[in-house]
Design an enzyme around this catalytic site. Structure first.
Site, PDB file in Angstrom:
ATOM      1  N   SER A  96       0.863  -1.184   0.000  1.00 43.04           N
ATOM      2  CA  SER A  96       0.000   0.000   0.000  1.00 43.04           C
ATOM      3  C   SER A  96       0.897   1.231   0.000  1.00 43.04           C
ATOM      4  CB  SER A  96      -0.903   0.009   1.237  1.00 43.04           C
ATOM      5  OG  SER A  96      -1.804  -1.074   1.199  1.00 43.04           O
ATOM      6  N   LYS A 171      -6.572   1.513  -3.789  1.00 46.87           N
ATOM      7  CA  LYS A 171      -6.305   1.045  -2.421  1.00 46.87           C
ATOM      8  C   LYS A 171      -6.497   2.171  -1.414  1.00 46.87           C
ATOM      9  CE  LYS A 171      -4.656  -1.555   0.943  1.00 46.87           C
ATOM     10  NZ  LYS A 171      -5.381  -2.731   1.486  1.00 46.87           N
ATOM     11  N   LYS A 239      -0.317   4.635   8.311  1.00 45.26           N
ATOM     12  CA  LYS A 239       0.531   4.940   7.150  1.00 45.26           C
ATOM     13  C   LYS A 239      -0.317   5.150   5.904  1.00 45.26           C
ATOM     14  CE  LYS A 239       1.877   1.699   4.768  1.00 45.26           C
ATOM     15  NZ  LYS A 239       1.395   0.961   3.557  1.00 45.26           N
TER      16      LYS A 239
END
Length: 298
Positions: A96, A171, A239
């Protein structure tokens, strides 16, 4: 399929995905800093290898790593994958990361005659284990078609969304929806608990209606059981939401709800919950209300 496949990154998601590739008949060369994880794969028949060896020997290479900086280091540092990679190979990054980071990888590999796909996944550890992940992919159609047999081993669906970076964007959108949904479930169950209702019965009552969702079914029972063993850590999702905000700011998209979510996750970090499952977001709302979501004693 090419039988010799490189796999770099054997964490919560990567390890079961790599195991499924071995079970699916691939000869795997693996690399990870965690020696125990590498041994689990070599015990199944995979081989440990350096990054450069993976580049030299594997026409298909998968990476799934904590962030874009690590992906670029693995690929392009001295003795990295690109030092030995062969023309005609395909690198598939399932991490990701931001779309900009994906585009940098593609641009650096292109002069070497190597295709790059950004192919992050959704489904968490349970779907990584049972091989039913969803892949959202950016890159060239030809490279995507070559990788379809591997996606079929590790997942239940794979969709080419668009050009390089499109998978990473998808994503990020996924993470906005998932984590805001968890926050909404958390807020609702804290409200119900503070009002004196049994959160387990509240969950059962609403799950069949419009409030029902995959996230509700996955996370509400864990909240009620006080089970925050990580399937998807708050640290990883923090994150991701930072990447969401960075990308949004780059293209002038205001995201007020996601920005609030980022602050919620920062507060959880300060309180020592960074390694909890992201279902542990409920603990932020519990602290505000002075109540704990759990089933009532019968």
């Amino acid at each position: 399929m090419d039988r010799m496949v490189g796999f770099i990154g054997l964490g919560i998601m990567g390890k079961p995905m790599a195991k499924n590739l071995v079970k699916g008949g691939c000869s795997l060369l693996v690399n990870d800093l965690n020696g125990e994880a590498v041994k689990e794969l070599t015990d199944m028949g995979a081989q440990a290898a350096t990054l450069k060896e993976i580049g030299e020997k594997c026409p298909v290479i998968f990476t799934i790593l904590p962030n874009g900086g690590i992906v670029q280091s693995v690929l392009f540092s001295a003795d990295g994958v690109a030092e030995g990679i062969r023309e005609g190979s395909v690198v598939v990054d399932m991490s990701s990361v931001t779309p900009t980071e994906s585009k940098v990888c593609a641009e650096k590999l292109a002069p070497l005659g190597v295709d790059f796909l950004d192919a992050p996944v959704s489904g968490g550890e349970p779907k990584a284990i049972d091989g039913t992940l969803a892949f959202m992919v950016g890159g060239k159609q030809e490279a995507f078609d070559k990788m379809t047999p591997y996606f079929d081993i590790m997942g239940a669906s794979a969709l080419l969304v668009g050009e390089t970076g499109s998978g990473s964007v998808t994503k990020l959108a996924n993470q906005v929806i998932v984590n805001l949904n968890i926050a909404a479930v958390s807020e609702a169950l804290v409200l119900a608990t503070k009002a004196g209702a049994d959160p387990e019965l509240v969950y059962k009552a609403i799950r069949g209606g419009l409030a029902g969702s995959t996230v509700l079914d996955a996370k509400a029972p864990l909240m009620i059981d006080r089970n925050f063993v990580p399937g998807g850590k708050i640290s990883i999702n923090l994150k991701d939401i930072k990447n969401v905000m960075a990308t949004a700011h780059d293209i002038d998209v205001p995201l007020p709800m996601s920005s609030q979510l980022l602050e919620i996750m920062q507060a959880l970090k300060v309180d020592g919950h960074l390694e909890d499952d992201h279902g542990g977001i409920v603990q932020y709302f519990e602290k505000l209300a002075g109540v704990e979501v759990k089933r009532k004693e019968k």
